[in-house]
Design an enzyme around this catalytic site. Sequence first.
Site, mmCIF file in Angstrom:
data_model
loop_
_atom_site.group_PDB
_atom_site.id
_atom_site.type_symbol
_atom_site.label_atom_id
_atom_site.label_comp_id
_atom_site.label_asym_id
_atom_site.label_seq_id
_atom_site.Cartn_x
_atom_site.Cartn_y
_atom_site.Cartn_z
ATOM 1 N N HIS A 1 -7.056 -4.839 10.453
ATOM 2 C CA HIS A 1 -6.829 -4.576 9.028
ATOM 3 C C HIS A 1 -5.549 -5.241 8.543
ATOM 4 O O HIS A 1 -4.607 -5.467 9.314
ATOM 5 C CB HIS A 1 -6.875 -3.069 8.702
ATOM 6 C CG HIS A 1 -5.687 -2.276 9.142
ATOM 7 N ND1 HIS A 1 -5.763 -0.922 9.395
ATOM 8 C CD2 HIS A 1 -4.399 -2.619 9.393
ATOM 9 C CE1 HIS A 1 -4.577 -0.497 9.755
ATOM 10 N NE2 HIS A 1 -3.728 -1.497 9.763
ATOM 11 N N ASN B 1 -7.221 -3.048 14.676
ATOM 12 C CA ASN B 1 -8.608 -3.311 14.291
ATOM 13 C C ASN B 1 -8.720 -4.494 13.322
ATOM 14 O O ASN B 1 -9.769 -4.738 12.750
ATOM 15 C CB ASN B 1 -9.249 -2.059 13.677
ATOM 16 C CG ASN B 1 -8.609 -1.647 12.350
ATOM 17 O OD1 ASN B 1 -7.644 -2.264 11.892
ATOM 18 N ND2 ASN B 1 -9.136 -0.615 11.732
ATOM 19 N N ASP C 1 0.812 -1.215 0.000
ATOM 20 C CA ASP C 1 0.000 0.000 0.000
ATOM 21 C C ASP C 1 0.851 1.272 0.000
ATOM 22 O O ASP C 1 2.069 1.220 0.187
ATOM 23 C CB ASP C 1 -0.949 0.005 1.212
ATOM 24 C CG ASP C 1 -0.250 -0.389 2.519
ATOM 25 O OD1 ASP C 1 0.991 -0.359 2.577
ATOM 26 O OD2 ASP C 1 -0.949 -0.715 3.478
ATOM 27 N N GLU D 1 -9.654 -2.068 5.631
ATOM 28 C CA GLU D 1 -10.272 -1.791 6.919
ATOM 29 C C GLU D 1 -11.485 -2.703 7.138
ATOM 30 O O GLU D 1 -11.957 -3.336 6.189
ATOM 31 C CB GLU D 1 -10.723 -0.317 6.945
ATOM 32 C CG GLU D 1 -9.597 0.681 6.708
ATOM 33 C CD GLU D 1 -8.644 0.826 7.893
ATOM 34 O OE1 GLU D 1 -8.771 0.058 8.868
ATOM 35 O OE2 GLU D 1 -7.763 1.703 7.826
#
Length: 242
Positions: free
Chosen positions: A138, A136, A67, A143
């Site tokens: 990801h 979280n 990314d 996400e």
Amino acid sequence: MRLVSANDYQQLSQLAADFILEKVKQAEKLTLGLATGSTPIGTYQLIIEDYQHNKTSYSHVTTFNLDEYVGIKPTDPNSYHYFMEQKLFKHLPITSEQIHIPNGLAVDLEEECRLYESRIKAHEGIDLQLLGIGSNGHIGFNEPGTTVNSRTHIVNLTEETRRSNARFFEALSEVPTQAITMGLGTIMDSKEILLLVSGKSKSKALFDLLEKKPDPSLPASILDSHPNVTIIADQDALQYVK
Ligand code: PGA
């Protein structure tokens, strides 16, 4: 999923570097998926030290990063281009032609996503994808709620991720609001995956990944259906895992 337990971050880094270096040394041709973040820094350092001692060849290696932020220059110290250059690439005999990182400054970001996918395909897919995990759940910038068959795409970053990454920026307002990321489908197409999990802040996500059913609210849980995943986790990350 195979779980390898490390005593601490240093041992996690050594196990991960050994895992990657074995592929680098054995393969005739290798397409490596790479990750940014704090977790792989120790691994990259040990890969650099291996090169300094053993002069390991990288001429057969191609890399694809997961990314990049949208809207920051490759020379910006917060860009993932800059991170990879400083933490790994500038210390290895690897040319810019061998390296792929999404271009977050592309005029046509959708086209950049399509091109990134086609470049991965042209290299016959990723042989080994290195991953970290967000608190979280990801992976990359996928996400919670990301569709399981997503390809490389533009994401709006959650407030949680922006706040978590703000430690690298002068202020929260400077953290980009978008990124380009390989999709969950792109990651799942990798032939093999190595997930590194370090620290108490990841322990809940790791517990859910190992103990709960796959759930879109925990993007990493998709890895459960991949045939060749190794997780290396340290004791802090494993605190809830029996
Ligand atoms: P970290 O980030 O390695 O800096 O914890 C991992 C991630 O958010 O994917």
